[in-house]
Design a protein around this motif. Structure first.
Motif, mmCIF file in Angstrom:
data_model
loop_
_atom_site.group_PDB
_atom_site.id
_atom_site.type_symbol
_atom_site.label_atom_id
_atom_site.label_comp_id
_atom_site.label_asym_id
_atom_site.label_seq_id
_atom_site.Cartn_x
_atom_site.Cartn_y
_atom_site.Cartn_z
ATOM 1 N N GLU A 1 0.827 -1.209 0.000
ATOM 2 C CA GLU A 1 0.000 0.000 0.000
ATOM 3 C C GLU A 1 0.862 1.259 0.000
ATOM 4 O O GLU A 1 0.516 2.242 -0.644
ATOM 5 C CB GLU A 1 -0.968 0.008 1.178
ATOM 6 N N ALA A 2 1.972 1.225 0.711
ATOM 7 C CA ALA A 2 2.874 2.385 0.722
ATOM 8 C C ALA A 2 3.404 2.665 -0.682
ATOM 9 O O ALA A 2 3.629 3.822 -1.038
ATOM 10 C CB ALA A 2 4.022 2.143 1.693
ATOM 11 N N ARG A 3 3.585 1.627 -1.472
ATOM 12 C CA ARG A 3 4.085 1.791 -2.847
ATOM 13 C C ARG A 3 3.003 2.253 -3.813
ATOM 14 O O ARG A 3 3.301 3.004 -4.738
ATOM 15 C CB ARG A 3 4.686 0.480 -3.352
ATOM 16 N N VAL A 4 1.754 1.815 -3.628
ATOM 17 C CA VAL A 4 0.717 2.104 -4.629
ATOM 18 C C VAL A 4 -0.135 3.336 -4.305
ATOM 19 O O VAL A 4 -0.764 3.880 -5.201
ATOM 20 C CB VAL A 4 -0.208 0.888 -4.886
ATOM 21 N N GLN A 5 -0.176 3.751 -3.059
ATOM 22 C CA GLN A 5 -0.989 4.913 -2.695
ATOM 23 C C GLN A 5 -0.283 6.201 -3.098
ATOM 24 O O GLN A 5 0.948 6.287 -3.082
ATOM 25 C CB GLN A 5 -1.270 4.929 -1.185
ATOM 26 N N ASP A 6 -1.057 7.217 -3.423
ATOM 27 C CA ASP A 6 -0.525 8.534 -3.740
ATOM 28 C C ASP A 6 0.057 9.136 -2.460
ATOM 29 O O ASP A 6 -0.682 9.372 -1.498
ATOM 30 C CB ASP A 6 -1.656 9.413 -4.277
ATOM 31 N N PRO A 7 1.381 9.377 -2.421
ATOM 32 C CA PRO A 7 1.988 9.898 -1.191
ATOM 33 C C PRO A 7 1.488 11.294 -0.809
ATOM 34 O O PRO A 7 1.661 11.720 0.331
ATOM 35 C CB PRO A 7 3.486 9.905 -1.489
ATOM 36 N N GLY A 8 0.844 11.977 -1.732
ATOM 37 C CA GLY A 8 0.234 13.258 -1.405
ATOM 38 C C GLY A 8 -1.081 13.116 -0.675
ATOM 39 O O GLY A 8 -1.600 14.078 -0.119
ATOM 40 N N LYS A 9 -1.629 11.901 -0.681
ATOM 41 C CA LYS A 9 -2.918 11.644 -0.034
ATOM 42 C C LYS A 9 -2.820 10.691 1.146
ATOM 43 O O LYS A 9 -3.571 10.815 2.110
ATOM 44 C CB LYS A 9 -3.910 11.074 -1.045
ATOM 45 N N VAL A 10 -1.922 9.692 1.052
ATOM 46 C CA VAL A 10 -1.829 8.655 2.080
ATOM 47 C C VAL A 10 -0.365 8.418 2.451
ATOM 48 O O VAL A 10 0.475 8.240 1.575
ATOM 49 C CB VAL A 10 -2.431 7.315 1.584
ATOM 50 N N VAL A 11 -0.106 8.412 3.750
ATOM 51 C CA VAL A 11 1.210 8.053 4.266
ATOM 52 C C VAL A 11 1.031 6.839 5.159
ATOM 53 O O VAL A 11 0.146 6.824 6.021
ATOM 54 C CB VAL A 11 1.845 9.212 5.069
ATOM 55 N N ILE A 12 1.846 5.816 4.936
ATOM 56 C CA ILE A 12 1.859 4.634 5.795
ATOM 57 C C ILE A 12 3.003 4.823 6.780
ATOM 58 O O ILE A 12 4.141 5.095 6.377
ATOM 59 C CB ILE A 12 2.078 3.338 4.981
ATOM 60 N N LEU A 13 2.727 4.674 8.065
ATOM 61 C CA LEU A 13 3.726 4.874 9.113
ATOM 62 C C LEU A 13 3.656 3.713 10.096
ATOM 63 O O LEU A 13 2.581 3.425 10.635
ATOM 64 C CB LEU A 13 3.454 6.194 9.845
ATOM 65 N N GLY A 14 4.769 3.066 10.318
ATOM 66 C CA GLY A 14 4.839 1.996 11.303
ATOM 67 C C GLY A 14 5.411 2.517 12.605
ATOM 68 O O GLY A 14 6.246 3.426 12.608
ATOM 69 N N ILE A 15 4.962 1.937 13.709
ATOM 70 C CA ILE A 15 5.540 2.249 15.011
ATOM 71 C C ILE A 15 5.882 0.929 15.684
ATOM 72 O O ILE A 15 5.001 0.142 16.030
ATOM 73 C CB ILE A 15 4.593 3.092 15.891
ATOM 74 N N ASP A 16 7.180 0.691 15.817
ATOM 75 C CA ASP A 16 7.680 -0.537 16.441
ATOM 76 C C ASP A 16 7.626 -0.366 17.958
ATOM 77 O O ASP A 16 8.184 0.587 18.507
ATOM 78 C CB ASP A 16 9.109 -0.813 15.976
ATOM 79 N N TRP A 17 6.972 -1.300 18.627
ATOM 80 C CA TRP A 17 6.717 -1.195 20.056
ATOM 81 C C TRP A 17 7.779 -1.893 20.896
ATOM 82 O O TRP A 17 7.991 -3.100 20.767
ATOM 83 C CB TRP A 17 5.338 -1.769 20.368
ATOM 84 N N LYS A 18 8.443 -1.107 21.721
ATOM 85 C CA LYS A 18 9.361 -1.575 22.764
ATOM 86 C C LYS A 18 10.495 -2.464 22.262
ATOM 87 O O LYS A 18 10.852 -3.452 22.909
ATOM 88 C CB LYS A 18 8.592 -2.272 23.880
ATOM 89 N N GLU A 19 11.043 -2.117 21.109
ATOM 90 C CA GLU A 19 12.215 -2.831 20.618
ATOM 91 C C GLU A 19 13.274 -1.808 20.244
ATOM 92 O O GLU A 19 12.974 -0.631 20.058
ATOM 93 C CB GLU A 19 11.868 -3.682 19.397
ATOM 94 N N GLY A 20 14.492 -2.271 20.110
ATOM 95 C CA GLY A 20 15.578 -1.384 19.721
ATOM 96 C C GLY A 20 15.668 -1.237 18.217
ATOM 97 O O GLY A 20 15.155 -2.053 17.456
#
Length: 112
Positions: free
Chosen positions: A24-43
């Motif tokens: 989805e991060a590759r196919v969505q228009d970056p001007g409309k959709v941003v995919i953001l991950g948040i890694d929980w409690k890891e280094g």
């Protein structure tokens, strides 16, 4: 709009969902959709090694102390939020979603 996905490398459903988020991060228009991950409690090295191994290139932030997890009221992993440009929460889902489900969630949010 931002899709925020909380995850961890040890979470099997998270590991299964990340390739669909990368798609989805590759196919969505970056001007409309941003995919953001948040890694929980890891280094950083743990998360980076995993992301490199599976080829995920969308932005991922580290929540090493769990404060962001707590601020969002995350109930479990993976958990995904869709937030509009004004910062309003449009949707929240706990658990894994298929590529089709993710696409529908994004389409619904964009139509909002």
């Amino acid at each position: 709009m931002v899709l925020i996905n909380f995850w961890a490398t040890w979470c099997i459903p998270c590991r299964a969902e990340i390739p669909d988020l990368e798609h989805e991060a590759r196919v969505q228009d970056p001007g409309k959709v941003v995919i953001l991950g948040i890694d929980w409690k890891e280094g950083g090295p743990t998360a980076q090694a995993f992301l490199t191994d599976i080829g995920a290139r969308y932005p991922v932030l580290l929540d090493s102390d769990g404060k962001v997890y707590d601020a969002y009221g995350v109930q479990g992993l993976p958990q995904t939020f869709i937030v509009d440009r004004r910062g309003r929460m449009l949707s929240s889902r706990t658990g894994i979603a298929s590529r089709d489900q993710i696409e529908k969630e994004l389409a619904d949010a964009l139509a909002h």
